[in-house]
Write a protein that holds these residues in place. Structure first.
Motif, PDB file in Angstrom:
ATOM      1  N   GLU B  78       0.834  -1.200   0.000  1.00 45.72           N
ATOM      2  CA  GLU B  78       0.000   0.000   0.000  1.00 45.72           C
ATOM      3  C   GLU B  78       0.868   1.250   0.000  1.00 45.72           C
ATOM      4  OE1 GLU B  78      -3.437   1.517   2.915  1.00 45.72           O
ATOM      5  OE2 GLU B  78      -3.406  -0.653   2.607  1.00 45.72           O
ATOM      6  N   CYS B  79       1.947   1.195   0.804  1.00 45.42           N
ATOM      7  CA  CYS B  79       2.901   2.308   0.826  1.00 45.42           C
ATOM      8  C   CYS B  79       3.419   2.592  -0.573  1.00 45.42           C
ATOM      9  CB  CYS B  79       4.103   1.930   1.696  1.00 45.42           C
ATOM     10  SG  CYS B  79       4.052   2.582   3.350  1.00 45.42           S
ATOM     11  N   ARG B  80       3.803   1.513  -1.270  1.00 46.19           N
ATOM     12  CA  ARG B  80       4.377   1.697  -2.615  1.00 46.19           C
ATOM     13  C   ARG B  80       3.329   2.247  -3.568  1.00 46.19           C
ATOM     14  NH1 ARG B  80       7.922  -3.739  -2.210  1.00 46.19           N
ATOM     15  NH2 ARG B  80       9.652  -2.781  -1.090  1.00 46.19           N
ATOM     16  N   GLU B  81       2.072   1.782  -3.388  1.00 45.46           N
ATOM     17  CA  GLU B  81       1.005   2.307  -4.257  1.00 45.46           C
ATOM     18  C   GLU B  81       0.854   3.806  -4.058  1.00 45.46           C
ATOM     19  OE1 GLU B  81      -2.611   0.127  -3.547  1.00 45.46           O
ATOM     20  OE2 GLU B  81      -1.618  -1.734  -4.166  1.00 45.46           O
ATOM     21  N   ILE B  82       0.829   4.218  -2.780  1.00 46.68           N
ATOM     22  CA  ILE B  82       0.655   5.648  -2.497  1.00 46.68           C
ATOM     23  C   ILE B  82       1.792   6.440  -3.131  1.00 46.68           C
ATOM     24  CG2 ILE B  82       0.682   7.358  -0.654  1.00 46.68           C
ATOM     25  CD1 ILE B  82      -0.692   5.301   1.124  1.00 46.68           C
ATOM     26  N   ARG B  83       3.016   5.919  -3.002  1.00 44.11           N
ATOM     27  CA  ARG B  83       4.166   6.618  -3.573  1.00 44.11           C
ATOM     28  C   ARG B  83       4.021   6.722  -5.086  1.00 44.11           C
ATOM     29  NH1 ARG B  83       9.441   3.292  -3.684  1.00 44.11           N
ATOM     30  NH2 ARG B  83       8.257   2.388  -5.391  1.00 44.11           N
ATOM     31  N   ASP B  84       3.689   5.584  -5.726  1.00 41.46           N
ATOM     32  CA  ASP B  84       3.575   5.598  -7.188  1.00 41.46           C
ATOM     33  C   ASP B  84       2.470   6.546  -7.646  1.00 41.46           C
ATOM     34  OD1 ASP B  84       5.613   3.854  -7.241  1.00 41.46           O
ATOM     35  OD2 ASP B  84       4.373   2.049  -7.504  1.00 41.46           O
ATOM     36  N   MET B  85       1.382   6.570  -6.830  1.00 42.09           N
ATOM     37  CA  MET B  85       0.271   7.433  -7.195  1.00 42.09           C
ATOM     38  C   MET B  85       0.709   8.892  -7.148  1.00 42.09           C
ATOM     39  SD  MET B  85      -3.459   7.110  -5.475  1.00 42.09           S
ATOM     40  CE  MET B  85      -3.064   8.223  -4.139  1.00 42.09           C
ATOM     41  N   ARG B  86       1.417   9.248  -6.085  1.00 47.83           N
ATOM     42  CA  ARG B  86       1.836  10.648  -5.964  1.00 47.83           C
ATOM     43  C   ARG B  86       2.800  11.013  -7.076  1.00 47.83           C
ATOM     44  NH1 ARG B  86       2.434  11.436   0.509  1.00 47.83           N
ATOM     45  NH2 ARG B  86       0.296  10.829   0.974  1.00 47.83           N
ATOM     46  N   ILE B  87       3.661  10.058  -7.443  1.00 52.84           N
ATOM     47  CA  ILE B  87       4.583  10.347  -8.545  1.00 52.84           C
ATOM     48  C   ILE B  87       3.800  10.493  -9.842  1.00 52.84           C
ATOM     49  CG2 ILE B  87       6.441   9.379  -9.942  1.00 52.84           C
ATOM     50  CD1 ILE B  87       7.596   8.196  -7.375  1.00 52.84           C
ATOM     51  N   ALA B  88       2.803   9.605 -10.032  1.00 55.00           N
ATOM     52  CA  ALA B  88       2.017   9.660 -11.265  1.00 55.00           C
ATOM     53  C   ALA B  88       1.238  10.976 -11.344  1.00 55.00           C
ATOM     54  CB  ALA B  88       1.055   8.476 -11.322  1.00 55.00           C
ATOM     55  N   GLU B  89       0.753  11.460 -10.171  1.00 65.66           N
ATOM     56  CA  GLU B  89      -0.011  12.704 -10.169  1.00 65.66           C
ATOM     57  C   GLU B  89       0.887  13.920 -10.317  1.00 65.66           C
ATOM     58  OE1 GLU B  89      -2.081  12.620  -6.500  1.00 65.66           O
ATOM     59  OE2 GLU B  89      -3.583  11.171  -7.173  1.00 65.66           O
ATOM     60  N   GLY B  90       2.172  13.693 -10.267  1.00 63.96           N
ATOM     61  CA  GLY B  90       3.087  14.810 -10.440  1.00 63.96           C
ATOM     62  C   GLY B  90       3.352  15.586  -9.164  1.00 63.96           C
ATOM     63  N   ILE B  91       2.820  15.114  -8.010  1.00 63.24           N
ATOM     64  CA  ILE B  91       3.100  15.808  -6.740  1.00 63.24           C
ATOM     65  C   ILE B  91       4.565  15.617  -6.370  1.00 63.24           C
ATOM     66  CG2 ILE B  91       2.431  16.020  -4.320  1.00 63.24           C
ATOM     67  CD1 ILE B  91      -0.218  14.665  -5.065  1.00 63.24           C
ATOM     68  N   TRP B  92       5.050  14.400  -6.595  1.00 64.58           N
ATOM     69  CA  TRP B  92       6.443  14.099  -6.278  1.00 64.58           C
ATOM     70  C   TRP B  92       7.236  13.907  -7.557  1.00 64.58           C
ATOM     71  CZ3 TRP B  92       5.956   9.937  -1.850  1.00 64.58           C
ATOM     72  CH2 TRP B  92       5.633  10.606  -0.657  1.00 64.58           C
ATOM     73  N   PRO B  93       8.519  14.265  -7.522  1.00 61.73           N
ATOM     74  CA  PRO B  93       9.343  14.053  -8.719  1.00 61.73           C
ATOM     75  C   PRO B  93       9.546  12.562  -9.007  1.00 61.73           C
ATOM     76  CG  PRO B  93      10.677  14.780  -6.874  1.00 61.73           C
ATOM     77  CD  PRO B  93       9.257  14.912  -6.441  1.00 61.73           C
ATOM     78  N   GLU B  94       9.897  12.276 -10.239  1.00 65.51           N
ATOM     79  CA  GLU B  94      10.134  10.893 -10.673  1.00 65.51           C
ATOM     80  C   GLU B  94      11.263  10.265  -9.849  1.00 65.51           C
ATOM     81  OE1 GLU B  94       8.954   7.782 -12.741  1.00 65.51           O
ATOM     82  OE2 GLU B  94       8.106   9.763 -13.107  1.00 65.51           O
TER      83      GLU B  94
END
Lengths: 525, 444
Positions: B78-94
C-alpha cells in the motif's frame, strides 16, 4: 606503664576465639564458606542426578561418534551429512575461528584508522569519527548483524540478473571490476589457483622473511656501530618480490609442460574425452578446490563445449571419496600416476564400474592462475568458481567488525592520549623528525596501553560471533550447541562441551595477554 | 650589567608604541578557523573535501527518504502504491524513494509493549515513572533526600504495577526487609552482633519461604485488593528490554562489588571461588548462558520446580553482568594506593567499615566509566533474549517482517529500534561523564 601490670593473656583456648580472635577468625570464615559452597554444589549435583534419572537419561558423550545427518553450507574442511557430530562440531569451531580472525583483522584496521582520525586536528573529520564511534557502540550488535544481513540478502540483485539477456546480450546487473559478483545469494570473489608444487611459494616466503630479518639486523648493527642508517623498506620489498617471482618461474617451468590425464568412471578403454562425453551426456567433474590442474581442465572442457558440471572437493583424498560414492565421474591426475590411480580406484567403485584413463591430456598451466566467478549459462542461475562468500558470513563479519572497531578506536585514542605531551616535546628537542618521533617514542609507549584492551576486544568479538545464530551461519554454537543438541537430546553434554570450548579459547587468549603484559611492563626500581 | 652593555650596543631602540592594528585577515575570525581546522595541510584539505562529499552524499540519500516517509498505510505494498500514485499525479518528482513509516504507526504498540493488554498500557508507563522518581535521588544531588524512602519502595511498586495481582504479595515480601532491619537493630543488644547478623539473613529467608505465601493468601481472602494479573509471556518489546536491563543493572552492581571484594580477599577459599565464578562466566558468551538458562536450569533445580523463563533470563543476565562488573571494580580497587588501605587500618576501622568509608567510595569513583560501560553493554545484550524465545524489540521486528503485510521492510524497523537503544545508551554514557566531572575532587 599499665601494660606491664596487665595479667599475661591466658593461653587456654576458648570457643569464642574462633569468632573474636583475628588469628582464628579467617580460618573459621573459610571453613564455614567452604562447607556452604560444598553444600550448594552437592545440592545442585544431587538435583541433576535425580532429574536425569527421572528423565531416564545418563551422561554419555557417545553421541559425538554418531552420524550428524545435517548439512553445513559454509565449511573449510570436508564434511557431509554422514560425518559424525564431532566432525560437525569441528567444522563449527573452524567457522567460528574463521569469522573471528577475519573480524579481528578488519576491526583492527578500521578501529586504528578511526581512532587516529578522531584525534585529527581536522574539525570535520574528528566530528565524523565521533559520530561513527557513538553510532556503532550505542546500538546492539545483533541489530547491526540483522541490518547488514537484510541489506545483503534483500537489497542486492538476484544472480539471474547477471545473466545476459537472450535478445539484447546485455545483463541487468554487472560484476564489480568484472570479477566480483555481489548477489543476494552471496558474493563471489576471484580465487587464485595453484599448480602442483605450490608449497615452493611458502618456502620462498619463509626464506624471504629470514632474509629480511637478517637485513634488518645488519642495518641495526651498522647503525649502532657507525651511526649510519641503511634503507630497509625498499630492499625488504625487493627481497620478497624476487623470491616470489623466482618461485613462480621454477614452478611454471615444470607445470606448463606437465601433462595431466583424465581418469573417468564408466568409460571404455582408449576412449577420448569427446567420446566419453557423447556416451555419458553431462559429465560430473571432480574439481579440487584451489588446484590449477582442475582449473585448466575446466578451461579445456569449456573450450571444447563439453557439457559438464563441476563438483568441488577438498584435496585428493576427498575427491577420491567423491568418485567412489559416484558424486562425480571424472578427475584430472598427473599423467604418470594416472594408470595406477585408475587401478587403485576401480575396486572402490560401486557395482562393477571401472575407472579408465582417457586418451586426451591437459597441460597443467602456469604456477598461479586466477579463477573468476562466472554465471552459469543454462539451468538455475548461480555463480560458479571463485571464492563464495555466503551472506551469513559477510553479515556477521562486517557487522562484528564495524561494531568492534568503534571500541578499538576508543582504545587507540585513549592509548595515544595517555602518552604525555612532554614525550613528544622531548623527542623534538632531541632533534627527531615527526615520523621518527611517532615510531620511536610515541607508538611504543602507546602500544603498552592499547594492546591489553585490544586483545580483550578480540575476545569479545570471538564470543559475539555466537550471534551467528541470528543469520544462520553455522558456527560452533549452531552446530554443536544447536542442531546436534536438538537431534540427540544431549543438552547437558552439548552445552558443557560448548562452554568448555569458549572457556578454553578465552583462557588461552587471556593467558597469552598476561604473558605479553608481563613482558612489556615498565621495569621500575 | 649585561643589560646595560646590551643597551649600548643596540643602534636603535623604539621608544613609542606602534598603534594597535587589526590582525591580518588570514589570521583572524572564520578564515583563521577554517585554515587551522580544515585546511592546515594538503592531507587535511583532502580529508575535508572527502568528508564534505561523504556528508553531502549521505544527506541527499537519506533526508528525502526520511522526511517524505508515508505514515498512513496498512501494508508495504500500500505504501508503494501511495508513492507511485503521488509520482504519477506529479506531486512528487520521478524516482523519489520514501520510507514507509506506516509500519511503526501500525505496530508501535507491539514494538513497545509486546502482547501486554492494550487497556493496561498505563501500568508499564506508570512503572517507568515510578522507577525514574525512585532513581532520581541516586542520580542527582539536588533532589530532596527524603525521596530515598520512596526509592526503597519503588521495586515493589514497579513489580506490582507490571505483573499486577494482589497487592498483599509485594507488601509482605517488602516487610521481610523491615524484619531483617528490626532483627539487626534490636537483636544486637540481646544476642550480640554476630548472631544478630546471621539471624538478619536467616529470619527473613524463613519468613519469605514459610510465612509470606499463607499470610498473603489469608489477608487477600479477607481484603481482596488487587489489579488484573498479567503473565510474563505477554511481556515484550522495549518494555521487556527495560525490565531485564534495569533489573540486571540494579542487581548486578552490589553482586559485582561483593565479587570484586572476594577476588581481592586474602581468604584462600573465598578468593578462589570468586576467581572461578568470574572467569567461567566471562569466558563463555552470554548467549550460551541464556541457552543454559532455558535448556539446563531445570536439571539443576529440585525435581518439579519450574519457574518463569523471564526470571531465569534475568538471573543469568545479572550473573553475567556482575562478573564483568567485578573485574571493573577490581581494577578500581587495585588502582588505589596501598596507603589508603593502611590508613584505614591505622584508624582502627574494621574490614567492612574501611571498605564502606574509605576504599569503595574512591574505588567506585575511579571505575565509573567502566561500570557505566558494563551497564550499557548489559542493556544492549538484552536483545539476545530473542534467541530463547522472549519477544524483545528485535524479536518483534522479525515477527513483523515475517507477516505478509510487511514482508521486505527492514530499514524503518531497524532505524526505530536502533534509535531507541541509541538514546538510552547515549544518555547513560553522557550521565557517566557528568558524574565523573562532578566527582573529580582530586583535580584542581
Amino acid at each position: 606503664m599499665s601494660t606491664l601490670t596487665d595479667p599475661p593473656p591466658s593461653e587456654s583456648f576458648r570457643l569464642s576465639q574462633l569468632i573474636y580472635d583475628t588469628r582464628y577468625r579467617s580460618l573459621t570464615i573459610q571453613v564455614v564458606a567452604f562447607m556452604l559452597i560444598m553444600l550448594g554444589l552437592s545440592w545442585l549435583v544431587s538435583n541433576t542426578v535425580q532429574n536425569l534419572q527421572a528423565l531416564g537419561k545418563d551422561i554419555d558423550f557417545g553421541f559425538l561418534g554418531q552420524p550428524a545427518g545435517y548439512d553445513i553450507g559454509q565449511r573449510l574442511v570436508p564434511y557431509d551429512s554422514q560425518a559424525t557430530h564431532a566432525r560437525a562440531a569441528f567444522v563449527g569451531i573452524l567457522n567460528t575461528l574463521l569469522v573471528a580472525v577475519l573480524g579481528c583483522a578488519l576491526a583492527t584496521v578500521l578501529g586504528v584508522t578511526v581512532g587516529v582520525l578522531r584525534l585529527s586536528k581536522n574539525w570535520i573529520v574528528a566530528r565524523l569519527m565521533s559520530v561513527y564511534v557513538e553510532g556503532f557502540r550505542n546500538i546492539p550488535t545483533l541489530l547491526w548483524i540483522l541490518l547488514v544481513f537484510a541489506i545483503f540478502s534483500e537489497g542486492l540483485p538476484h544472480p539471474s540478473t547477471f545473466r545476459p539477456d537472450a535478445e539484447t546480450g546485455q545483463a541487468e546487473s554487472t560484476m564489480l571490476f568484472g570479477s566480483i559478483a555481489m548477489t543476494r545469494q552471496g558474493s563471489f570473489i576471484p580465487r587464485l589457483v595453484y599448480a602442483d608444487g605450490a608449497i615452493l611459494f611458502v618456502i620462498a616466503i619463509v626464506l624471504a622473511l629470514i632474509g629480511i630479518w637478517a637485513l634488518r639486523r645488519m642495518a641495526h648493527r651498522r647503525q649502532d656501530a657507525t651511526g649510519e642508517t641503511m634503507p630497509v623498506l625498499i630492499p625488504s620489498v625487493a627481497i620478497l618480490l624476487s623470491a616470489l617471482i623466482a618461485a613462480n618461474l621454477i614452478i611454471s617451468a615444470g607445470s606448463r609442460s606437465n601433462e595431466l590425464s583424465l581418469v573417468a568412471v564408466g568409460a571404455e578403454d582408449g576412449m577420448s574425452l569427446a567420446e566419453f562425453s557423447g556416451a555419458a551426456g553431462r559429465i560430473d567433474f571432480c574439481r579440487i578446490r584451489g588446484s590449477g590442474g582442475s582449473f585448466s581442465t575446466q578451461n579445456l572442457l569449456d573450450e571444447r563445449e563439453i557439457s559438464y558440471r563441476a563438483r568441488e572437493f577438498f584435496g585428493d583424498r576427498d575427491s577420491a571419496r567423491g568418485l567412489a560414492r559416484g558424486e562425480c565421474v571424472m578427475i584430472a591426475v598427473p599423467a604418470s600416476e594416472a594408470a595406477a590411480f585408475a587401478a587403485e580406484l576401480t575396486p572402490e567403485l560401486r557395482g562393477d564400474a571401472v575407472a579408465v584413463v582417457l586418451s586426451d591430456t591437459v597441460l597443467e598451466g602456469p604456477a598461479v592462475q586466477v579463477e573468476v566467478p562466472e554465471i552459469t549459462e543454462s539451468g538455475i542461475a548461480r555463480f560458479e568458481g571463485g571464492i563464495p562468500l555466503r551472506n551469513p558470513l559477510i553479515a556477521l563479519w562486517l557487522a562484528l567488525s564495524l561494531y568492534t572497531s568503534a571500541f578499538i578506536a576508543e582504545n587507540v585514542r585513549s592509548g595515544i592520549l595517555a602518552v604525555s605531551r612532554g614525550q613528544t616535546e622531548a623527542a623534538f628537542a632531541l632533534g627527531l623528525r615527526p615520523n621518527r618521533t611517532m615510531s620511536l617514542v610515541i607508538l611504543p609507549q602507546a602500544l603498552r596501553v592499547i594492546v591489553p584492551p585490544l586483545i580483550s576486544q578480540y575476545l569479545n568479538l570471538t564470543k559475539n560471533s555466537s550471534l551467528a545464530l541470528a543469520v544462520g551461519y553455522m558456527d560452533v554454537r549452531s552446530t554443536l550447541g544447536g542442531i546436534t543438541i536438538n537431534q540427540t537430546g544431549r543438552e547437558l553434554e552439548g552445552m558443557l562441551l560448548l562452554g568448555g570450548f569458549y572457556l578454553v579459547t578465552s583462557l588461552i587468549i587471556s593467558g597469552a595477554m598476561n604473558v605479553y603484559n608481563q613482558s612489556i611492563k615498565l621495569k621500575e626500581r | 650589567m649585561a643589560s646595560d652593555t646590551h643597551a649600548q650596543t643596540v643602534a636603535y631602540v623604539r621608544d613609542t608604541m606602534i598603534p594597535e592594528a587589526e590582525p591580518p585577515a588570514m589570521e583572524s575570525g572564520a578564515i583563521k578557523w577554517l585554515r587551522e581546522n580544515l585546511f592546515s595541510s594538503t592531507l587535511n584539505a583532502v580529508l575535508t573535501v572527502l568528508s564534505i562529499l561523504a556528508i553531502y552524499w549521505a544527506v541527499t540519500h537519506t533526508v528525502e527518504w526520511l522526511v517524505f516517509g508515508i505514515w498512513d498505510a496498512g501494508s508495504l505494498s500500500e505504501c508503494r502504491e501511495i508513492r507511485d500514485m503521488r509520482i504519477a499525479e506529479g506531486i512528487w518528482p520521478e524516482g523519489r524513494n520514501v520510507a514507509c513509516w506506516a509500519v511503526l504507526s501500525d505496530r508501535w504498540n507491539q514494538l513497545l509493549f509486546g502482547f501486554y493488554p492494550q487497556d493496561l498500557y498505563w501500568r508499564p508507563v506508570a512503572a517507568l515513572v515510578v522507577f525514574f522518581i525512585g532513581v532520581a535521588p541516586i542520580l542527582f544531588d539536588s533532589v530532596p533526600r527524603k525521596l530515598f524512602y520512596f526509592t526503597a519502595l519503588a521495586p515493589f511498586i514497579c513489580y506490582w504495577l507490571l505483573w499486577g495481582g494482589t497487592i498483599w504479595g509485594p507488601i509482605f515480601v517488602a516487610l521481610g526487609f523491615v524484619l531483617a532491619w528490626a532483627v539487626i537493630r534490636f537483636g544486637q543488644g540481646i544476642v550480640g552482633p554476630l548472631a544478630a547478623t546471621i539471624a538478619a539473613f536467616v529470619v527473613p529467608i524463613l519468613y519469605w519461604i514459610f510465612v509470606v505465601g499463607p499470610l498473603a493468601g489469608a489477608v487477600g481472602a479477607v481484603a481482596p485488593i488487587g489489579i488484573e494479573f498479567v503473565e510474563s509471556n505477554d511481556f515484550g518489546g522495549f518494555m521487556l528490554a527495560f525490565i531485564i536491563g534495569i533489573t540486571g543493572i540494579v542487581m548486578s552492581f552490589p553482586l559485582g562489588i561483593l565479587l570484586a571484594l572476594g577476588r581481592q580477599s586474602d581468604l584462600f577459599i573465598i578468593n578462589k571461588t570468586c576467581v572461578i565464578f568470574i572467569e567461567v562466566i566471562r569466558g563463555v558468551p552470554l548467549i550460551v548462558w541464556l541457552f543454559t538458562a532455558s535448556l539446563l536450569l531445570n536439571y539443576f533445580l529440585p525435581p518439579g520446580t519450574n519457574f518463569d523463563l523471564l526470571l531465569r533470563v534475568i538471573i543469568m543476565v545479572t550473573f553475567f553482568a556482575s562478573a564483568y562488573m567485578a573485574e571493573v571494580i577490581r581494577g578500581g580497587l587495585a588502582a588505589l594506593p596501598r596507603g589508603q588501605y593502611e590508613g584505614a587500618d591505622s584508624l582502627g576501622l574494621d574490614y567492612w567499615q574501611s571498605m564502606q568509608l574509605i576504599i569503595l567510595p574512591q574505588a567506585l569513583k575511579i571505575s565509573i566509566p567502566g561500570i557505566v560501560n558494563t551497564f550499557i553493554g548489559l542493556f544492549k545484550d538484552t536483545t539476545l533474549v530473542v534467541f530463547v524465545g522472549l519477544s524483545d524489540p528485535i524479536g518483534f521486528t522479525n515477527l513483523i517482517r515475517a507477516t505478509t503485510d510487511w514482508n521486505g521492510i527492514y530499514w524503518e524497523l531497524f532505524i526505530f529500534v536502533g534509535a531507541l537503544f541509541f538514546v538510552c545508551c547515549f544518555a547513560m554514557s553522557r550521565y557517566s561523564q557528568y558524574l565523573e566531572r562532578k566527582l573529580a575532587t582530586d583535580r584542581r
